[in-house]
Design a protein around this motif. Structure first.
Motif, PDB file in Angstrom:
ATOM      1  N   ASP A  79      -9.727  18.640  -6.143  1.00  0.00           N
ATOM      2  CA  ASP A  79      -8.830  17.833  -5.151  1.00  0.00           C
ATOM      3  C   ASP A  79      -9.604  17.520  -4.187  1.00  0.00           C
ATOM      4  OD1 ASP A  79      -9.230  20.174  -3.833  1.00  0.00           O
ATOM      5  OD2 ASP A  79      -7.110  20.570  -3.567  1.00  0.00           O
ATOM      6  N   PHE A 127      -7.640  12.519  -1.884  1.00  0.00           N
ATOM      7  CA  PHE A 127      -7.653  11.366  -2.832  1.00  0.00           C
ATOM      8  C   PHE A 127      -6.508  10.384  -2.086  1.00  0.00           C
ATOM      9  CE2 PHE A 127      -9.651  14.125  -6.081  1.00  0.00           C
ATOM     10  CZ  PHE A 127     -10.698  13.237  -6.355  1.00  0.00           C
ATOM     11  N   ASP A 147      -4.503   8.788  -4.276  1.00  0.00           N
ATOM     12  CA  ASP A 147      -3.238   9.216  -5.020  1.00  0.00           C
ATOM     13  C   ASP A 147      -2.258  10.314  -4.259  1.00  0.00           C
ATOM     14  OD1 ASP A 147      -6.016   9.061  -6.144  1.00  0.00           O
ATOM     15  OD2 ASP A 147      -4.893   8.583  -8.077  1.00  0.00           O
ATOM     16  N   ASP A 148      -3.026  11.222  -3.638  1.00  0.00           N
ATOM     17  CA  ASP A 148      -1.961  12.240  -2.986  1.00  0.00           C
ATOM     18  C   ASP A 148      -1.244  11.776  -1.889  1.00  0.00           C
ATOM     19  OD1 ASP A 148      -2.956  13.554  -5.445  1.00  0.00           O
ATOM     20  OD2 ASP A 148      -4.775  14.263  -4.235  1.00  0.00           O
ATOM     21  N   SER A 206      -9.640   6.458  -4.356  1.00  0.00           N
ATOM     22  CA  SER A 206      -8.560   7.187  -5.353  1.00  0.00           C
ATOM     23  C   SER A 206      -9.558   7.888  -6.534  1.00  0.00           C
ATOM     24  CB  SER A 206      -7.985   6.175  -6.233  1.00  0.00           C
ATOM     25  OG  SER A 206      -8.880   5.132  -6.879  1.00  0.00           O
ATOM     26  N   ARG A 207      -8.815   8.773  -7.235  1.00  0.00           N
ATOM     27  CA  ARG A 207      -9.497   9.364  -8.489  1.00  0.00           C
ATOM     28  C   ARG A 207     -10.097   8.506  -9.177  1.00  0.00           C
ATOM     29  NH1 ARG A 207      -5.124  12.794  -7.292  1.00  0.00           N
ATOM     30  NH2 ARG A 207      -5.426  14.969  -7.013  1.00  0.00           N
ATOM     31  N   ASP A 208      -9.177   7.302  -9.663  1.00  0.00           N
ATOM     32  CA  ASP A 208      -9.805   6.305 -10.540  1.00  0.00           C
ATOM     33  C   ASP A 208     -11.288   5.777 -10.194  1.00  0.00           C
ATOM     34  OD1 ASP A 208      -7.804   6.532 -12.474  1.00  0.00           O
ATOM     35  OD2 ASP A 208      -6.775   4.984 -11.659  1.00  0.00           O
ATOM     36  N   ASP A 247      -7.337  -2.191  -2.071  1.00  0.00           N
ATOM     37  CA  ASP A 247      -7.231  -2.334  -3.489  1.00  0.00           C
ATOM     38  C   ASP A 247      -8.213  -3.459  -3.988  1.00  0.00           C
ATOM     39  OD1 ASP A 247      -5.014  -0.670  -4.171  1.00  0.00           O
ATOM     40  OD2 ASP A 247      -3.788  -2.285  -3.239  1.00  0.00           O
ATOM     41  N   ARG A 263      -2.542  -0.751  -5.907  1.00  0.00           N
ATOM     42  CA  ARG A 263      -1.806   0.462  -5.417  1.00  0.00           C
ATOM     43  C   ARG A 263      -0.565  -0.159  -4.266  1.00  0.00           C
ATOM     44  NH1 ARG A 263      -2.518   5.501  -5.925  1.00  0.00           N
ATOM     45  NH2 ARG A 263      -4.486   5.063  -6.928  1.00  0.00           N
TER      46      ARG A 263
END
Length: 355
Positions: free
Chosen positions: A3, A11, A13-14, A35-37, A251, A321
């Motif tokens: 994480d 991240f 994302d979170d 991000s994770r990506d 982004d 995003r």
């Protein structure tokens, strides 16, 4: 996956969307969260990353984003003339190596490290008509020098929607296979930039992407800030160029870095922006509603505009995003609190190609 990012942070994302940004430092910190990506895609590439022309509106946060997404063992090297005070020192404070270099100097360019991954961000737009030879040198000659020097690197080269002709606002926007026939010397010099990267990619088998970006924004610059500021000041908003695509700077930077993992041989274009065709009239009215001020609109929307179809980028990376309404809310808050702007208007209103 852990994480934590390679640098030990969270991240994107979170995290929930911030309600507002209290300062430039808070904004730049948020723009620099991967991000994770992004972490996953950069892990699919190998070697160090060098960013050429890092000193513009997007470069410093792209460099920080890359640093936060990459393990410490992979260098992030930022290259520019560093004519703006404080930029170099700020990058170094975040663990980014810096090299001062005039990219027009062939010998200095050839002395740079042979990094396996390159993001090329150099170029000239504002004031382009004031010195057209310099515009062509920066937008076409420098790309040729870079492409000739770094034949063994992956090169993601920033380009622009301005390489396209205007297209009907009722359509899906220009796709990557659209014939390039833009108005004005600036836009044609950008076609020259792409052709130089294409030529040397074909000649040497250099993998890459031509990153055709339309109107990245953060709170301090961009079409949304331009429109919001006019409404806030009670100035008229010209809607002749009545429709645009916009994308959050974070982004856009993430997609640019992720392009390293989907580089092609030879290099190929990719349209990058928000998926919506956004009405300038609607933006003016929405900012007026938020501010509680009347929005004055002048002109009539033309049937064509610089619009692009971003379907391929969405296939590769998913939707951006940050949604449009969130960007509008953030920009409105920033303008209403009279936070600092970069003072670099997009000149989105212009339809003659002169900047």
């Amino acid at each position: 996956m852990s994480d934590k990012t390679p640098a030990g942070g969270p991240f994107l994302d979170d995290l929930p969307f911030p309600s507002r940004f209290e300062s430039e430092a808070a904004l730049e910190d948020y723009l620099s969260i991967p991000s994770r990506d992004l972490v996953r895609d950069l892990a699919r590439t190998e070697g160090d990353l060098m960013i050429l022309g890092v000193g513009g509106k997007m470069g410093p946060t792209l460099a920080r984003l890359a640093r936060n997404a990459l393990p410490a063992s992979r260098r992030v090297i930022a290259v520019a003339r560093f004519s703006e005070p404080g930029v170099r020192e700020a990058l170094q404070a975040h663990g980014i190596e810096t090299i001062a270099c005039d990219l027009l100097d062939r010998a200095a360019l050839q002395a740079l490290p042979q990094a396996p991954n390159i993001v090329f961000m150099a170029g000239r737009k504002f004031g382009a008509d004031g010195n057209l030879p310099l515009t062509w040198a920066m937008n076409a000659h420098v790309p040729a020098l870079v492409a000739e020097t770094f034949t063994r690197s992956r090169i993601v080269a920033f380009s622009t929607a301005c390489v396209y002709p205007f297209v009907p606002v009722t359509g899906q926007g220009a796709s990557e296979d659209e014939v390039l026939a833009p108005p004005g010397e600036y836009a044609n010099s950008c076609v020259g930039r792409e052709r130089m990267f294409e030529y040397f990619s074909q000649l040497h088998g250099t993998p890459g992407r031509l990153f055709r970006l339309s109107y990245a924004i953060d709170m301090r610059y961009g079409v949304l800030a331009d429109v919001a500021l006019k409404v806030w000041r009670g100035e008229p908003v010209d809607v002749a160029m009545g429709h645009v695509n916009v994308i959050w700077q974070g982004d856009a930077n993430a997609q640019a870095l992720r392009c390293l993992a989907v580089a092609t041989v030879p290099t190929s274009p990719l349209n990058v922006s928000g998926p919506e065709t956004t009405s300038i009239r609607w933006l003016a009215q929405e900012f007026g509603r938020i501010f509680g001020k009347p929005a004055t609109v002048t002109g009539t929307e033309a049937p064509t505009a610089w619009l692009m179809n971003t379907g391929e980028a969405e296939r590769l990376f998913g939707y951006p995003r940050i949604p449009l309404k969130q960007m509008v809310a953030w920009v409105a808050d920033w303008i209403a609190h009279e936070q600092r702007l970069l003072g670099k208007p997009t000149k989105f209103e212009k339809r003659d190609g002169h900047y």
